[in-house]
Write an enzyme that holds these catalytic residues in place. Sequence first.
Site, PDB file in Angstrom:
ATOM      1  N   ALA A 126      28.982  26.419  -5.339  1.00 40.08           N
ATOM      2  CA  ALA A 126      30.080  27.190  -4.770  1.00 40.08           C
ATOM      3  C   ALA A 126      30.000  27.047  -3.256  1.00 40.08           C
ATOM      4  O   ALA A 126      28.931  26.748  -2.703  1.00 40.08           O
ATOM      5  CB  ALA A 126      29.967  28.647  -5.195  1.00 40.08           C
ATOM      6  N   GLY A 130      26.842  26.408  -8.576  1.00 42.90           N
ATOM      7  CA  GLY A 130      28.095  26.359  -9.321  1.00 42.90           C
ATOM      8  C   GLY A 130      28.377  25.001  -9.936  1.00 42.90           C
ATOM      9  O   GLY A 130      29.125  24.906 -10.915  1.00 42.90           O
ATOM     10  N   GLU A 140      26.452  24.968 -13.059  1.00 47.37           N
ATOM     11  CA  GLU A 140      27.159  25.902 -13.952  1.00 47.37           C
ATOM     12  C   GLU A 140      28.422  25.273 -14.529  1.00 47.37           C
ATOM     13  O   GLU A 140      28.741  25.459 -15.704  1.00 47.37           O
ATOM     14  CB  GLU A 140      27.465  27.196 -13.188  1.00 47.37           C
ATOM     15  N   GLU A 180      20.241  29.497  -6.076  1.00 46.55           N
ATOM     16  CA  GLU A 180      20.841  30.716  -5.513  1.00 46.55           C
ATOM     17  C   GLU A 180      19.846  31.695  -4.910  1.00 46.55           C
ATOM     18  O   GLU A 180      20.117  32.286  -3.870  1.00 46.55           O
ATOM     19  CB  GLU A 180      21.685  31.431  -6.578  1.00 46.55           C
TER      20      GLU A 180
HETATM   21  C1  HXC Z   1      29.671  24.421   1.309  1.00 43.46           C
HETATM   22  C2  HXC Z   1      28.594  22.403   1.344  1.00 43.46           C
HETATM   23  C3  HXC Z   1      27.883  22.739   0.168  1.00 43.46           C
HETATM   24  C4  HXC Z   1      28.132  24.012  -0.417  1.00 43.46           C
HETATM   25  C5  HXC Z   1      27.262  20.784   0.804  1.00 43.46           C
HETATM   26  N1  HXC Z   1      28.179  21.175   1.686  1.00 43.46           N
HETATM   27  N2  HXC Z   1      27.059  21.709  -0.128  1.00 43.46           N
HETATM   28  N3  HXC Z   1      29.475  23.235   1.896  1.00 43.46           N
HETATM   29  N4  HXC Z   1      29.031  24.815   0.196  1.00 43.46           N
HETATM   30  N5  HXC Z   1      27.546  24.399  -1.550  1.00 43.46           N
HETATM   31  C6  HXC Z   1      28.669  20.463   2.878  1.00 43.46           C
HETATM   32  C7  HXC Z   1      27.673  20.500   4.007  1.00 43.46           C
HETATM   33  O1  HXC Z   1      27.786  21.702   4.731  1.00 43.46           O
HETATM   34  C8  HXC Z   1      28.101  19.303   4.822  1.00 43.46           C
HETATM   35  O2  HXC Z   1      29.242  19.624   5.585  1.00 43.46           O
HETATM   36  C9  HXC Z   1      28.544  18.310   3.748  1.00 43.46           C
HETATM   37  O3  HXC Z   1      28.799  19.080   2.575  1.00 43.46           O
HETATM   38  C10 HXC Z   1      27.452  17.299   3.423  1.00 43.46           C
HETATM   39  O4  HXC Z   1      26.272  18.025   3.095  1.00 43.46           O
HETATM   40  P1  HXC Z   1      24.851  17.723   3.758  1.00 43.46           P
HETATM   41  O5  HXC Z   1      24.033  18.936   3.607  1.00 43.46           O
HETATM   42  O6  HXC Z   1      25.011  17.172   5.149  1.00 43.46           O
HETATM   43  O7  HXC Z   1      24.328  16.532   2.815  1.00 43.46           O
HETATM   44  P2  HXC Z   1      22.813  16.200   2.441  1.00 43.46           P
HETATM   45  O8  HXC Z   1      21.926  16.281   3.658  1.00 43.46           O
HETATM   46  O9  HXC Z   1      22.864  14.934   1.697  1.00 43.46           O
HETATM   47  O10 HXC Z   1      22.346  17.367   1.469  1.00 43.46           O
HETATM   48  C11 HXC Z   1      22.986  17.503   0.198  1.00 43.46           C
HETATM   49  C12 HXC Z   1      22.602  18.849  -0.439  1.00 43.46           C
HETATM   50  C13 HXC Z   1      22.879  19.988   0.556  1.00 43.46           C
HETATM   51  C14 HXC Z   1      21.092  18.841  -0.805  1.00 43.46           C
HETATM   52  C15 HXC Z   1      23.409  19.011  -1.718  1.00 43.46           C
HETATM   53  O11 HXC Z   1      24.229  19.849   1.020  1.00 43.46           O
HETATM   54  C16 HXC Z   1      22.746  21.348  -0.027  1.00 43.46           C
HETATM   55  O12 HXC Z   1      21.622  21.864  -0.221  1.00 43.46           O
HETATM   56  N6  HXC Z   1      23.861  21.984  -0.319  1.00 43.46           N
HETATM   57  C17 HXC Z   1      23.882  23.337  -0.838  1.00 43.46           C
HETATM   58  C18 HXC Z   1      23.474  23.366  -2.291  1.00 43.46           C
HETATM   59  C19 HXC Z   1      23.431  24.781  -2.832  1.00 43.46           C
HETATM   60  O13 HXC Z   1      22.637  25.609  -2.358  1.00 43.46           O
HETATM   61  N7  HXC Z   1      24.282  25.055  -3.801  1.00 43.46           N
HETATM   62  C20 HXC Z   1      24.369  26.395  -4.438  1.00 43.46           C
HETATM   63  C21 HXC Z   1      25.361  27.235  -3.708  1.00 43.46           C
HETATM   64  S1  HXC Z   1      25.422  28.856  -4.324  1.00 43.46           S
HETATM   65  P3  HXC Z   1      29.357  19.238   7.138  1.00 43.46           P
HETATM   66  O14 HXC Z   1      30.653  19.853   7.544  1.00 43.46           O
HETATM   67  O15 HXC Z   1      28.150  19.780   7.813  1.00 43.46           O
HETATM   68  O16 HXC Z   1      29.383  17.739   7.119  1.00 43.46           O
HETATM   69  C22 HXC Z   1      26.348  28.768  -5.706  1.00 43.46           C
HETATM   70  C23 HXC Z   1      26.652  30.078  -6.377  1.00 43.46           C
HETATM   71  C24 HXC Z   1      27.540  29.899  -7.565  1.00 43.46           C
HETATM   72  O17 HXC Z   1      26.734  27.732  -6.126  1.00 43.46           O
HETATM   73  C25 HXC Z   1      28.087  31.230  -8.047  1.00 43.46           C
HETATM   74  C26 HXC Z   1      29.117  31.813  -7.189  1.00 43.46           C
HETATM   75  C27 HXC Z   1      29.710  33.084  -7.768  1.00 43.46           C
END
Ligand code: HXC
Length: 258
Positions: free
Chosen positions: A63, A108, A111, A131
């Site tokens: 998400a 997400g 999920e 999360e």
């Molecule tokens: C918003 C995201 C994102 C996310 C990546 N991006 N994941 N933006 N939400 N979940 C964006 C980054 O900010 C970045 O934007 C671009 O995508 C590329 O990501 P990088 O981090 O530069 O790439 P990389 O170094 O290759 O790392 C990839 C990654 C990392 C390991 C997947 O992006 C990451 O850890 N993302 C978050 C993963 C996460 O924690 N997901 C769970 C979220 S909570 P810019 O603009 O900087 O280029 C969730 C809750 C669900 O999902 C339930 C909700 C009710």
Amino acid sequence: MSFVAAERQGAVEIITINRPEALNALNADVLGDLKAAFEAVDQQAVRCVIVTGAGSKSFVAGADIAAMSTMTQAEAEAFGKLGNDIFRMIETFPLPVIAAVNGFALGGGCELSMCCDFRICSENAMFGQPEVGLGITPGFGGTQRLARLVGPGMAKQLIYTARNIKAEEALRIGLVNAVYPAEELMPAALKIAAGIAKNAPIAVRHCKQAINEGLETGMDQAVVIEEKLFGKCFETHDQKEGMGAFLEKRKEKNFTNC
Ligand code: HXC
């Protein structure tokens, strides 16, 4: 502009989350487009749906963290419900849905893959529920579906530690059915979809319903669900066609979805 692309290849609908600049992260707009893409599927002509992510790096990286970062409790709960409602719609969608996981499937994203009927993935796929490291719980069904898919002990370890796992480990714990080199993932998904599409659609649909609904109840009730759906296959054209083809020693079958 839509964040979700839909493309028909014969009897297969390919639905692609298309927000590669954010690794296909899910915000309310993406979720709305995903819902609309499923609602637009022609359920008469299509026999199987494949869900995947745009680009070579990510299925869905979760998400949208930026969008969630300022939410109030009420807004967060509503966002969870928005995703849960759509994922439940996908889980109970009358057609089989395959997740072709082509990279990150985190939060997400994991999920979303889990509300599909089953998952196949590329060698560079990575799964996880990170999360708790962000100060939240999984919110699009992760606490429920991961526990059902890999068992409560493994799900609790993965969720409490927020550890991401690679494709091979996902295969070992039964989260995915198969792992392919990246370039072979979509051909493999299409081949599996074609294998489903050649069978009687009403029967396939009833199998999905029987498995899903049966798993949510006790065995006594579950076998009754199966009996009813088994019975509903009879007197259909496709039951007569499938059994007729066998009895006539005929290879070709003409299933008409009625
Ligand atoms: C918003 C995201 C994102 C996310 C990546 N991006 N994941 N933006 N939400 N979940 C964006 C980054 O900010 C970045 O934007 C671009 O995508 C590329 O990501 P990088 O981090 O530069 O790439 P990389 O170094 O290759 O790392 C990839 C990654 C990392 C390991 C997947 O992006 C990451 O850890 N993302 C978050 C993963 C996460 O924690 N997901 C769970 C979220 S909570 P810019 O603009 O900087 O280029 C969730 C809750 C669900 O999902 C339930 C909700 C009710």
